[in-house]
Design a protein around this motif. Structure first.
Motif, mmCIF file in Angstrom:
data_model
loop_
_atom_site.group_PDB
_atom_site.id
_atom_site.type_symbol
_atom_site.label_atom_id
_atom_site.label_comp_id
_atom_site.label_asym_id
_atom_site.label_seq_id
_atom_site.Cartn_x
_atom_site.Cartn_y
_atom_site.Cartn_z
ATOM 1 N N SER A 145 0.826 -1.231 0.000
ATOM 2 C CA SER A 145 0.000 0.000 0.000
ATOM 3 C C SER A 145 0.855 1.274 0.000
ATOM 4 O O SER A 145 0.359 2.362 -0.271
ATOM 5 C CB SER A 145 -0.918 0.011 1.221
ATOM 6 N N GLU A 146 2.141 1.119 0.320
ATOM 7 C CA GLU A 146 3.037 2.289 0.355
ATOM 8 C C GLU A 146 3.805 2.465 -0.953
ATOM 9 O O GLU A 146 4.532 3.448 -1.121
ATOM 10 C CB GLU A 146 4.077 2.123 1.469
ATOM 11 N N ALA A 147 3.685 1.503 -1.849
ATOM 12 C CA ALA A 147 4.411 1.596 -3.124
ATOM 13 C C ALA A 147 3.874 2.781 -3.935
ATOM 14 O O ALA A 147 2.699 3.142 -3.823
ATOM 15 C CB ALA A 147 4.242 0.306 -3.913
ATOM 16 N N ALA A 148 4.738 3.376 -4.750
ATOM 17 C CA ALA A 148 4.366 4.575 -5.518
ATOM 18 C C ALA A 148 3.078 4.359 -6.318
ATOM 19 O O ALA A 148 2.196 5.217 -6.340
ATOM 20 C CB ALA A 148 5.515 4.956 -6.451
ATOM 21 N N LYS A 149 2.981 3.175 -6.953
ATOM 22 C CA LYS A 149 1.810 2.887 -7.778
ATOM 23 C C LYS A 149 0.522 2.944 -6.943
ATOM 24 O O LYS A 149 -0.496 3.475 -7.393
ATOM 25 C CB LYS A 149 1.996 1.478 -8.369
ATOM 26 N N SER A 150 0.576 2.405 -5.719
ATOM 27 C CA SER A 150 -0.606 2.416 -4.837
ATOM 28 C C SER A 150 -0.923 3.831 -4.379
ATOM 29 O O SER A 150 -2.091 4.229 -4.326
ATOM 30 C CB SER A 150 -0.364 1.539 -3.601
ATOM 31 N N ILE A 151 0.101 4.586 -4.037
ATOM 32 C CA ILE A 151 -0.112 5.975 -3.589
ATOM 33 C C ILE A 151 -0.772 6.783 -4.710
ATOM 34 O O ILE A 151 -1.734 7.517 -4.489
ATOM 35 C CB ILE A 151 1.229 6.622 -3.160
ATOM 36 N N LEU A 152 -0.268 6.604 -5.936
ATOM 37 C CA LEU A 152 -0.818 7.354 -7.074
ATOM 38 C C LEU A 152 -2.250 6.917 -7.378
ATOM 39 O O LEU A 152 -3.123 7.754 -7.626
ATOM 40 C CB LEU A 152 0.067 7.174 -8.311
ATOM 41 N N ALA A 153 -2.504 5.603 -7.310
ATOM 42 C CA ALA A 153 -3.853 5.095 -7.584
ATOM 43 C C ALA A 153 -4.850 5.706 -6.605
ATOM 44 O O ALA A 153 -5.953 6.106 -6.990
ATOM 45 C CB ALA A 153 -3.864 3.568 -7.492
ATOM 46 N N ALA A 154 -4.438 5.820 -5.335
ATOM 47 C CA ALA A 154 -5.322 6.417 -4.314
ATOM 48 C C ALA A 154 -5.620 7.879 -4.629
ATOM 49 O O ALA A 154 -6.610 8.432 -4.180
ATOM 50 C CB ALA A 154 -4.682 6.279 -2.939
ATOM 51 N N LYS A 155 -4.752 8.497 -5.431
ATOM 52 C CA LYS A 155 -4.964 9.899 -5.823
ATOM 53 C C LYS A 155 -5.658 10.006 -7.179
ATOM 54 O O LYS A 155 -5.802 11.103 -7.728
ATOM 55 C CB LYS A 155 -3.614 10.630 -5.932
ATOM 56 N N GLY A 156 -6.020 8.865 -7.742
ATOM 57 C CA GLY A 156 -6.710 8.871 -9.029
ATOM 58 C C GLY A 156 -5.771 9.017 -10.216
ATOM 59 O O GLY A 156 -6.183 9.380 -11.308
ATOM 60 N N ILE A 157 -4.482 8.723 -10.010
ATOM 61 C CA ILE A 157 -3.512 8.802 -11.113
ATOM 62 C C ILE A 157 -3.085 7.380 -11.478
ATOM 63 O O ILE A 157 -2.555 6.649 -10.637
ATOM 64 C CB ILE A 157 -2.271 9.642 -10.709
ATOM 65 N N ALA A 158 -3.360 6.992 -12.717
ATOM 66 C CA ALA A 158 -3.022 5.639 -13.156
ATOM 67 C C ALA A 158 -1.536 5.564 -13.489
ATOM 68 O O ALA A 158 -0.933 6.564 -13.913
ATOM 69 C CB ALA A 158 -3.846 5.269 -14.376
ATOM 70 N N ALA A 159 -0.967 4.373 -13.323
ATOM 71 C CA ALA A 159 0.460 4.188 -13.592
ATOM 72 C C ALA A 159 0.824 4.604 -15.020
ATOM 73 O O ALA A 159 1.893 5.167 -15.255
ATOM 74 C CB ALA A 159 0.852 2.738 -13.340
ATOM 75 N N ASN A 160 -0.082 4.347 -15.975
ATOM 76 C CA ASN A 160 0.283 4.671 -17.363
ATOM 77 C C ASN A 160 0.166 6.163 -17.699
ATOM 78 O O ASN A 160 0.419 6.578 -18.820
ATOM 79 C CB ASN A 160 -0.505 3.805 -18.365
ATOM 80 N N GLU A 161 -0.218 6.979 -16.703
ATOM 81 C CA GLU A 161 -0.209 8.437 -16.908
ATOM 82 C C GLU A 161 1.161 9.045 -16.610
ATOM 83 O O GLU A 161 1.370 10.242 -16.834
ATOM 84 C CB GLU A 161 -1.245 9.107 -16.001
ATOM 85 N N ILE A 162 2.066 8.242 -16.063
ATOM 86 C CA ILE A 162 3.408 8.763 -15.763
ATOM 87 C C ILE A 162 4.214 8.780 -17.062
ATOM 88 O O ILE A 162 4.494 7.731 -17.644
ATOM 89 C CB ILE A 162 4.123 7.913 -14.681
ATOM 90 N N LYS A 163 4.579 9.987 -17.519
ATOM 91 C CA LYS A 163 5.246 10.135 -18.817
ATOM 92 C C LYS A 163 6.758 9.906 -18.716
ATOM 93 O O LYS A 163 7.376 9.331 -19.603
ATOM 94 C CB LYS A 163 5.013 11.546 -19.378
ATOM 95 N N TYR A 164 7.333 10.409 -17.661
ATOM 96 C CA TYR A 164 8.780 10.255 -17.477
ATOM 97 C C TYR A 164 9.075 9.870 -16.031
ATOM 98 O O TYR A 164 8.392 10.336 -15.116
ATOM 99 C CB TYR A 164 9.522 11.577 -17.738
ATOM 100 N N ILE A 165 10.098 9.066 -15.858
ATOM 101 C CA ILE A 165 10.669 8.871 -14.519
ATOM 102 C C ILE A 165 12.128 9.297 -14.601
ATOM 103 O O ILE A 165 12.905 8.751 -15.402
ATOM 104 C CB ILE A 165 10.573 7.412 -14.036
ATOM 105 N N ILE A 166 12.463 10.305 -13.810
ATOM 106 C CA ILE A 166 13.859 10.742 -13.740
ATOM 107 C C ILE A 166 14.537 9.881 -12.688
ATOM 108 O O ILE A 166 14.067 9.802 -11.544
ATOM 109 C CB ILE A 166 13.942 12.238 -13.385
ATOM 110 N N ILE A 167 15.609 9.228 -13.088
ATOM 111 C CA ILE A 167 16.349 8.342 -12.183
ATOM 112 C C ILE A 167 17.531 9.135 -11.638
ATOM 113 O O ILE A 167 18.471 9.435 -12.366
ATOM 114 C CB ILE A 167 16.825 7.082 -12.944
ATOM 115 N N SER A 168 17.461 9.494 -10.350
ATOM 116 C CA SER A 168 18.556 10.298 -9.773
ATOM 117 C C SER A 168 19.855 9.510 -9.844
ATOM 118 O O SER A 168 20.892 10.037 -10.237
ATOM 119 C CB SER A 168 18.241 10.682 -8.332
ATOM 120 N N HIS A 169 19.779 8.239 -9.433
ATOM 121 C CA HIS A 169 20.903 7.301 -9.507
ATOM 122 C C HIS A 169 20.326 5.902 -9.331
ATOM 123 O O HIS A 169 19.131 5.766 -9.048
ATOM 124 C CB HIS A 169 21.996 7.642 -8.495
#
Ligand SMILES: [Zn+2]
Length: 282
Positions: A83-107
């Motif tokens: 329930s703490e994973a990013a995908k779950s947090i976003l889903a709870a906010k009504g944002i689907a995983a496939n709406e994420i356009k970019y992921i910036i990888i710091s390292h």
């Protein structure tokens, strides 16, 4: 989050790992410290949702089953609920995983990239140097650099680009910090913060009402950074360049001095927890 075509930024945390506090702060650290895996969600006009890092999810455990990757888990025992994973947090906010356009990888450390597989439509961005290291590091060397290739989606290499290749402008600030302008939006710039990891990225978020310098893992706590307390030398084994680590901190201190309105945050610093959009149990 309201999509009103204004840039916005929120911080979240997905899981944590434990480490000895006196490694982080040899002067006053006692007992064990929790290192929360903080990540950021940005809404960028004309682009959409962009994440900066992903935090942990269950994938970390799967990727560290076998040797030598298991060493990674021994060094940093990790705790995360689904329930703490990013995908779950976003889903709870009504944002689907496939709406994420970019992921910036710091390292490429596990606490920053564990959930890459959860975002099938995202393009990945990182520095050319960090990418080159991720490509060439194998076996024990990869673990030493904290790179767990088991966390990469199968099509990772087709979906990743260097920030150098998509930036519309790259400048060096008067403090000597390289800034990458991208997405045609000058309120958000990536910053080059090497040392802790090869070619590590942070960011500057700079609007009229919110100014943040996000230093990722350039320091572990604001307290040690501001007092100039360095971690125990044992961490040199895991860092990419001790000298760059020290120089990067000096540059951030100079930036902070020259820009008094800015809040300086680091991924694992307890102070950063006050900036999270959702409350977490500590
Ligand atoms: Zn790291």
């Amino acid at each position: 989050m309201v999509q009103n075509e204004q840039i916005s930024l929120q911080f979240f945390a997905s899981g944590y790992c434990e480490a000895y506090a006196n490694v982080v702060n040899p002067i006053s650290g006692k007992g064990k410290a929790k290192f929360y895996a903080v990540w950021a969600l940005l809404f960028i006009p004309k682009i959409g949702y962009v994440m900066f890092d992903t935090g942990y999810n269950d994938e970390f455990k799967r990727a560290t089953q076998g040797f030598p990757d298991r060493l990674y888990r021994w060094i940093t025992p990790t705790f995360v609920k689904e329930s703490e994973a990013a995908k779950s947090i976003l889903a709870a906010k009504g944002i689907a995983a496939n709406e994420i356009k970019y992921i910036i990888i710091s390292h490429f450390h596990g606490d920053h990239i564990s959930a890459l597989k959860d975002f099938p439509q995202a393009q990945f961005l990182c520095t050319a140097e960090s990418l080159a290291q991720a490509k060439s590091a194998k076996g024990f060397q990869a673990v030493k650099h904290g790179i767990l290739t088991g966390l990469f989606p199968k099509d990772f290499w087709e979906r990743v680009q260097s920030v150098e290749s998509i930036s519309n402008k790259i400048i060096t600030s008067s403090e000597g910090i390289k800034e990458y302008y991208l997405f045609q939006n000058e309120h958000f710039r990536l910053t080059y913060l090497p040392g802790h990891a090869r070619g590590m990225l942070g960011f500057i978020f700079d609007t009229d009402n919110r100014k943040i310098f996000y230093g990722t893992d350039a320091a572990w706590t604001y307290e040690t950074y501001s007092k100039g307390i360095l971690p125990r030398p044992i961490v040199k084994l895991l860092f990419d360049s001790w000298q760059d680590f020290i120089e990067t901190q000096n540059k951030i201190r100079a930036f902070e001095k020259n820009h008094p309105g800015f809040e300086v945050l680091f991924t694992h610093c307890p102070k950063t927890l006050n900036f999270l959009a959702d409350e977490i149990e500590t």
